[in-house]
Design a protein around this motif. Structure first.
Motif, PDB file in Angstrom:
ATOM      1  N   ASN A 206       0.877  -1.283  -0.044  1.00 18.81           N
ATOM      2  CA  ASN A 206       0.106   0.386   0.060  1.00 18.81           C
ATOM      3  C   ASN A 206       0.866   1.188  -0.535  1.00 18.81           C
ATOM      4  OD1 ASN A 206      -2.181   1.303  -0.158  1.00 18.81           O
ATOM      5  ND2 ASN A 206      -2.348   1.389   1.991  1.00 18.81           N
ATOM      6  N   THR A 207       1.976   0.727  -0.702  1.00 16.51           N
ATOM      7  CA  THR A 207       2.872   2.253  -0.404  1.00 16.51           C
ATOM      8  C   THR A 207       2.449   3.175  -0.879  1.00 16.51           C
ATOM      9  OG1 THR A 207       4.319   0.479  -1.436  1.00 16.51           O
ATOM     10  CG2 THR A 207       5.506   2.696  -0.777  1.00 16.51           C
ATOM     11  N   ARG A 208       1.701   3.791  -2.236  1.00 17.64           N
ATOM     12  CA  ARG A 208       1.314   4.472  -2.367  1.00 17.64           C
ATOM     13  C   ARG A 208      -0.546   4.796  -2.261  1.00 17.64           C
ATOM     14  NH1 ARG A 208       5.613   3.363  -5.108  1.00 17.64           N
ATOM     15  NH2 ARG A 208       6.719   4.802  -5.298  1.00 17.64           N
ATOM     16  N   SER A 229      -1.320  -8.701   5.313  1.00 18.59           N
ATOM     17  CA  SER A 229      -0.498  -8.394   6.277  1.00 18.59           C
ATOM     18  C   SER A 229      -1.109  -7.754   7.600  1.00 18.59           C
ATOM     19  CB  SER A 229       1.055  -7.501   6.028  1.00 18.59           C
ATOM     20  OG  SER A 229       1.846  -7.996   7.005  1.00 18.59           O
ATOM     21  N   LEU A 230      -1.401  -8.506   8.665  1.00 21.33           N
ATOM     22  CA  LEU A 230      -1.936  -7.992   9.779  1.00 21.33           C
ATOM     23  C   LEU A 230      -1.522  -6.924   9.600  1.00 21.33           C
ATOM     24  CD1 LEU A 230      -4.398  -8.925  12.065  1.00 21.33           C
ATOM     25  CD2 LEU A 230      -1.961  -9.677  13.720  1.00 21.33           C
ATOM     26  N   GLY A 231      -2.618  -5.935  10.534  1.00 17.65           N
ATOM     27  CA  GLY A 231      -2.402  -4.649  10.565  1.00 17.65           C
ATOM     28  C   GLY A 231      -1.144  -3.294   9.216  1.00 17.65           C
ATOM     29  N   ASN A 245       2.680  -4.165   3.391  1.00 17.88           N
ATOM     30  CA  ASN A 245       1.527  -5.308   2.233  1.00 17.88           C
ATOM     31  C   ASN A 245       0.399  -4.242   2.258  1.00 17.88           C
ATOM     32  OD1 ASN A 245       3.822  -7.010   3.425  1.00 17.88           O
ATOM     33  ND2 ASN A 245       2.870  -7.776   1.742  1.00 17.88           N
ATOM     34  N   ILE A 246      -0.870  -4.742   1.993  1.00 15.96           N
ATOM     35  CA  ILE A 246      -2.308  -4.353   2.355  1.00 15.96           C
ATOM     36  C   ILE A 246      -2.614  -5.057   3.599  1.00 15.96           C
ATOM     37  CG2 ILE A 246      -2.738  -4.027   0.252  1.00 15.96           C
ATOM     38  CD1 ILE A 246      -4.323  -6.918  -0.004  1.00 15.96           C
ATOM     39  N   CYS A 247      -3.188  -4.601   3.970  1.00 13.46           N
ATOM     40  CA  CYS A 247      -4.125  -4.498   5.809  1.00 13.46           C
ATOM     41  C   CYS A 247      -4.943  -5.286   5.322  1.00 13.46           C
ATOM     42  CB  CYS A 247      -4.526  -3.298   6.506  1.00 13.46           C
ATOM     43  SG  CYS A 247      -4.843  -4.055   7.785  1.00 13.46           S
TER      44      CYS A 247
END
Ligand code: COA
Ligand code: ZN
Length: 303
Positions: A206-208, A229-231, A245-247
């Motif tokens: 989710n960098t951007r 990924s959790l959180g 990562n995407i949460c």
């Protein structure tokens, strides 16, 4: 209701770039808790060199001591034959191999050319044959922070080469959050047209801020497996500017709200997510665990 599968990668992709060692007992407790949440897969750890990824130097102990849920596949990342031998001894359910479709990123991350990676991973696939299924994760498939855009045909060419070696699954990774939804839809359509017999997973960062938009674009194009990924923890240590990562809980909350069946007990997952700041010692990017489920009602506030 369409079923969407999640692979939880927090204890591997999430933890690997954390600066402070997370005690083995904490990792095991977290994997055990995640094992009860309804995930199809958990990428528990990686069998890499302890010098390269010190955080995951306890891979053997983690795999030995987790309580395995019979509904979950416990996958592990493996960079080479040495890692595969360790993973097989540890009774991993799946080997997740990794190669970057960008030559520059592969040299940075794995210290070898892509051709050398393919040659080495061919040996890993041969070693795993008849024991456990193999998944190949192709990093930087939506763009490389050093080389820029990677042509779709180049990604498909590498995917083809691994498919012909007999992998069960293909994970297409947006390692540094460069993908946008139209690109994702194009990629998803090409993958489904070409590799319908493989387990196809997308892996977004989710960098951007485009992570969930990309998940939606992929789902609408017919993809039904995602890494999360959790959180929202995570990031490749060899990719400049890489972030989380995407949460998982945010993506799962979105898909459940839209009526998709994720198989996940979201309340239980959010309870696990709320432990993350304590485990890693800092705030995490995930939003739903802070805000609560969108259907939770609150009493009116009076001034
Ligand atoms: N497990 C344990 N140790 C390993 C290993 C493995 N899978 N592979 C290599 N090693 C050890 C070697 O024994 C050697 O140890 P020594 O210095 O004590 O003799 C050392 O690591 C270096 O080995 P070498 O073969 O020269 O490899 P390298 O330094 O080029 O490292 C990788 C290659 C790929 C193993 C290493 O860079 C790595 O593990 N990278 C992690 C990649 C990763 O997970 N990135 C994030 C995910 S995308
Ligand atoms: Zn990643």
């Amino acid at each position: 209701m369409k079923r969407i599968h999640f692979n939880e990668v927090v204890t591997r992709d999430g933890f690997q770039s954390e600066p402070t060692f997370i005690p083995t007992d904490e990792k095991i407790a977290l994997i055990d808790e995640l094992g009860q949440c309804g995930f199809s897969k958990i990428e528990a750890t990686s069998f890499t060199s302890a010098r390269a990824i010190p955080m995951l130097r306890d891979a053997e102990e983690v795999m030995r001591r987790i309580r395995r849920s019979s509904d979950v596949e416990y996958s592990v990342l493996v960079p080479n034959v040495r890692g595969a031998e360790r993973a097989l001894k540890s009774r991993a359910d799946e080997l997740n191999l990794v190669m970057s479709v960008s030559e520059t990123h592969n040299l940075a991350n794995l210290r070898m050319s892509r051709e050398k990676s393919l040659a080495d991973l061919r040996d890993v696939i041969a070693l795993a044959a008849g024991h456990v299924p193999v998944n190949i994760s192709l990093s930087t498939s939506f763009g490389c922070p050093m080389e820029g855009e990677i042509p779709l045909d180049e990604v498909l060419r590498w995917a083809d080469r691994y498919a012909s070696l007999g992998v069960r699954g293909l994970t297409i990774c947006d390692t540094t959050g460069m993908a946008h939804p139209i690109q994702v839809a194009r990629m998803a359509e090409a993958l489904i047209a070409r590799f319908s017999d493989l387990q196809l997973t997308l892996h977004f960062h989710n960098t951007r801020g485009m992570g969930l938009a990309n998940v939606l674009a992929a789902v609408q194009a017919g993809i039904d497996r995602f890494d999360g990924s959790l959180g929202g923890l995570g990031g490749c240590p060899y990719a400049p500017g890489a972030t989380g990562n995407i949460c998982s809980e945010d993506a799962i909350h979105m898909l459940q709200a839209m009526g998709y069946d994720t198989g996940i007990n979201l309340s239980q997952l959010m309870a696990a997510a709320r432990k993350m700041p304590r485990i890693v010692g800092h705030e995490v990017p995930g939003q739903v665990a802070k805000a609560g489920h969108s259907t939770e009602l609150h009493p009116p506030q009076h001034q």
